[in-house]
Design a protein around this motif. Structure first.
Motif, PDB file in Angstrom:
ATOM      1  N   GLY A   4      -6.566  67.057  76.673  1.00  0.00           N
ATOM      2  CA  GLY A   4      -7.616  67.698  77.449  1.00  0.00           C
ATOM      3  C   GLY A   4      -9.012  67.241  77.075  1.00  0.00           C
ATOM      4  N   ILE A   5      -9.157  66.640  75.912  1.00  0.00           N
ATOM      5  CA  ILE A   5     -10.491  66.192  75.483  1.00  0.00           C
ATOM      6  C   ILE A   5     -11.043  65.123  76.422  1.00  0.00           C
ATOM      7  CG2 ILE A   5     -11.810  65.171  73.597  1.00  0.00           C
ATOM      8  CD1 ILE A   5      -9.604  66.153  71.707  1.00  0.00           C
ATOM      9  N   GLY A   6     -10.136  64.366  77.035  1.00  0.00           N
ATOM     10  CA  GLY A   6     -10.575  63.355  78.002  1.00  0.00           C
ATOM     11  C   GLY A   6     -10.621  61.958  77.422  1.00  0.00           C
ATOM     12  N   LEU A   7     -11.573  61.184  77.878  1.00  0.00           N
ATOM     13  CA  LEU A   7     -11.649  59.757  77.535  1.00  0.00           C
ATOM     14  C   LEU A   7     -11.775  59.489  76.045  1.00  0.00           C
ATOM     15  CD1 LEU A   7     -14.020  57.915  80.027  1.00  0.00           C
ATOM     16  CD2 LEU A   7     -11.645  57.412  79.521  1.00  0.00           C
ATOM     17  N   ILE A   8     -12.432  60.404  75.349  1.00  0.00           N
ATOM     18  CA  ILE A   8     -12.742  60.128  73.946  1.00  0.00           C
ATOM     19  C   ILE A   8     -11.481  60.069  73.084  1.00  0.00           C
ATOM     20  CG2 ILE A   8     -13.118  62.492  73.155  1.00  0.00           C
ATOM     21  CD1 ILE A   8     -15.640  61.394  71.776  1.00  0.00           C
ATOM     22  N   GLN A   9     -10.397  60.754  73.510  1.00  0.00           N
ATOM     23  CA  GLN A   9      -9.173  60.744  72.699  1.00  0.00           C
ATOM     24  C   GLN A   9      -8.552  59.348  72.612  1.00  0.00           C
ATOM     25  OE1 GLN A   9      -5.667  62.139  74.339  1.00  0.00           O
ATOM     26  NE2 GLN A   9      -4.645  62.573  72.417  1.00  0.00           N
ATOM     27  N   PRO A  10      -8.229  58.702  73.765  1.00  0.00           N
ATOM     28  CA  PRO A  10      -7.678  57.339  73.634  1.00  0.00           C
ATOM     29  C   PRO A  10      -8.671  56.354  73.027  1.00  0.00           C
ATOM     30  CG  PRO A  10      -8.022  57.918  75.948  1.00  0.00           C
ATOM     31  CD  PRO A  10      -8.206  59.166  75.154  1.00  0.00           C
ATOM     32  N   LEU A  11      -9.970  56.543  73.312  1.00  0.00           N
ATOM     33  CA  LEU A  11     -10.961  55.621  72.746  1.00  0.00           C
ATOM     34  C   LEU A  11     -10.978  55.703  71.223  1.00  0.00           C
ATOM     35  CD1 LEU A  11     -14.043  55.899  75.145  1.00  0.00           C
ATOM     36  CD2 LEU A  11     -12.510  53.961  74.814  1.00  0.00           C
ATOM     37  N   LEU A  12     -10.989  56.926  70.713  1.00  0.00           N
ATOM     38  CA  LEU A  12     -11.006  57.091  69.258  1.00  0.00           C
ATOM     39  C   LEU A  12      -9.721  56.561  68.629  1.00  0.00           C
ATOM     40  CD1 LEU A  12     -12.634  60.621  68.881  1.00  0.00           C
ATOM     41  CD2 LEU A  12     -13.600  58.447  68.172  1.00  0.00           C
ATOM     42  N   ARG A  13      -8.577  56.807  69.314  1.00  0.00           N
ATOM     43  CA  ARG A  13      -7.321  56.309  68.759  1.00  0.00           C
ATOM     44  C   ARG A  13      -7.266  54.783  68.769  1.00  0.00           C
ATOM     45  NH1 ARG A  13      -2.723  58.768  66.902  1.00  0.00           N
ATOM     46  NH2 ARG A  13      -2.327  56.601  66.374  1.00  0.00           N
ATOM     47  N   LEU A  14      -7.842  54.169  69.827  1.00  0.00           N
ATOM     48  CA  LEU A  14      -7.888  52.705  69.846  1.00  0.00           C
ATOM     49  C   LEU A  14      -8.720  52.172  68.674  1.00  0.00           C
ATOM     50  CD1 LEU A  14      -8.280  51.865  73.647  1.00  0.00           C
ATOM     51  CD2 LEU A  14      -6.346  51.333  72.172  1.00  0.00           C
ATOM     52  N   LEU A  15      -9.731  52.953  68.287  1.00  0.00           N
ATOM     53  CA  LEU A  15     -10.561  52.549  67.143  1.00  0.00           C
ATOM     54  C   LEU A  15      -9.925  52.934  65.807  1.00  0.00           C
ATOM     55  CD1 LEU A  15     -14.030  53.600  68.582  1.00  0.00           C
ATOM     56  CD2 LEU A  15     -13.189  51.270  68.285  1.00  0.00           C
ATOM     57  N   GLY A  16      -8.781  53.612  65.875  1.00  0.00           N
ATOM     58  CA  GLY A  16      -8.071  53.980  64.644  1.00  0.00           C
ATOM     59  C   GLY A  16      -8.588  55.249  63.998  1.00  0.00           C
ATOM     60  N   VAL A  17      -9.427  56.010  64.719  1.00  0.00           N
ATOM     61  CA  VAL A  17      -9.982  57.251  64.149  1.00  0.00           C
ATOM     62  C   VAL A  17      -8.945  58.369  64.288  1.00  0.00           C
ATOM     63  CG1 VAL A  17     -11.853  58.939  64.318  1.00  0.00           C
ATOM     64  CG2 VAL A  17     -12.291  56.532  64.784  1.00  0.00           C
ATOM     65  N   GLY A  18      -8.736  59.133  63.227  1.00  0.00           N
ATOM     66  CA  GLY A  18      -7.821  60.275  63.266  1.00  0.00           C
ATOM     67  C   GLY A  18      -6.360  59.884  63.347  1.00  0.00           C
ATOM     68  N   ALA A  19      -6.040  58.636  63.025  1.00  0.00           N
ATOM     69  CA  ALA A  19      -4.662  58.163  63.183  1.00  0.00           C
ATOM     70  C   ALA A  19      -3.754  58.631  62.041  1.00  0.00           C
ATOM     71  CB  ALA A  19      -4.639  56.645  63.279  1.00  0.00           C
ATOM     72  N   GLY A  20      -4.340  58.884  60.880  1.00  0.00           N
ATOM     73  CA  GLY A  20      -3.504  59.212  59.725  1.00  0.00           C
ATOM     74  C   GLY A  20      -3.103  60.677  59.681  1.00  0.00           C
ATOM     75  N   PHE A  21      -1.990  60.935  58.969  1.00  0.00           N
ATOM     76  CA  PHE A  21      -1.570  62.315  58.704  1.00  0.00           C
ATOM     77  C   PHE A  21      -1.993  62.643  57.277  1.00  0.00           C
ATOM     78  CE2 PHE A  21       1.342  61.170  62.109  1.00  0.00           C
ATOM     79  CZ  PHE A  21       1.366  62.324  62.884  1.00  0.00           C
TER      80      PHE A  21
END
Lengths: 153, 56
Positions: A99-116
């Protein structure tokens, strides 16, 4: 007869006809898409600039704080996260975060928030800040749709 | 840290809810609705945390 000065304004609770005028169907679709992709933009397109700024700043602040708290951002591109039948709760979180929108895939493409980062004390808080930011934006999207349909001011 | 996270969460969530509520028309009503929602979030959060405190 002129109204007295202490008479309650009758029109104070009645939105004007102009504010309740529905917009065209293609514009309703554009408004809903904009509201989903960029939080606050849907209200901005409908001329509710104050609400747009409040909504956008609050939701982006939640996303930023969620990431600062080392929350996990689920990826809508990862087939393992998207399609695997195990760990159903994480799918719910992913749908919420979408629901956050565009920023979610963009941040994931940049590797942000990817880790557990389970060891971080604020990991759970951060993840659920991100989920709630997305869920709130779904509500915002419905609100923008209601305004575009002329159901509310 | 926990209290700060809860208060931040309550503040941001109640801001969005106040902006989109159907129960308020004027800015003043929206502000009051937001404050009530914020108070409810924090109050219920504190009440539940005290409840859990007494459960071993």
């Amino acid at each position: 007869m002129t109204p007295t000065s202490d008479a309650p304004p009758l029109e104070s609770k009645q939105p004007s006809v102009a504010t309740l005028a529905p917009v065209s169907l293609p514009r309703q679709v554009v408004v809903c898409l904009a509201a989903w992709l960029v939080p606050g933009l849907g209200h901005g397109l409908l001329g509710r600039y104050g609400r747009a700024v409040l909504i956008g700043s609050s939701i982006y602040a939640m996303v930023g704080l969620g990431l600062l708290m080392r929350g996990h951002l689920y990826s809508p591109f990862d087939p393992d996260e998207l399609l695997a039948l195990r760990d159903v709760l994480s799918k719910v979180c992913m749908i919420g975060q979408m629901g956050i929108g565009l920023i979610q895939p963009l941040l994931r493409l940049l590797g942000v928030g990817a880790g557990f980062e389970f060891k971080a004390a604020t990991y759970e808080y951060g993840t659920y800040f991100l989920v709630v930011a997305g869920l709130l934006n779904y509500l915002v999207m419905f609100d923008a749709f209601d305004i575009a349909k002329g159901r509310k001011a | 840290m926990h209290l700060l996270a809860m208060i931040t969460f309550a503040a941001l969530t109640s801001t969005v809810l106040a902006a989109i509520t159907n129960e308020a028309e004027t800015t003043r009503e929206r502000c009051l609705y937001g404050l009530k929602t914020f108070g409810a979030f924090v109050g219920v959060g504190l009440a539940i945390s005290w409840l859990f405190y007494f459960i071993p």
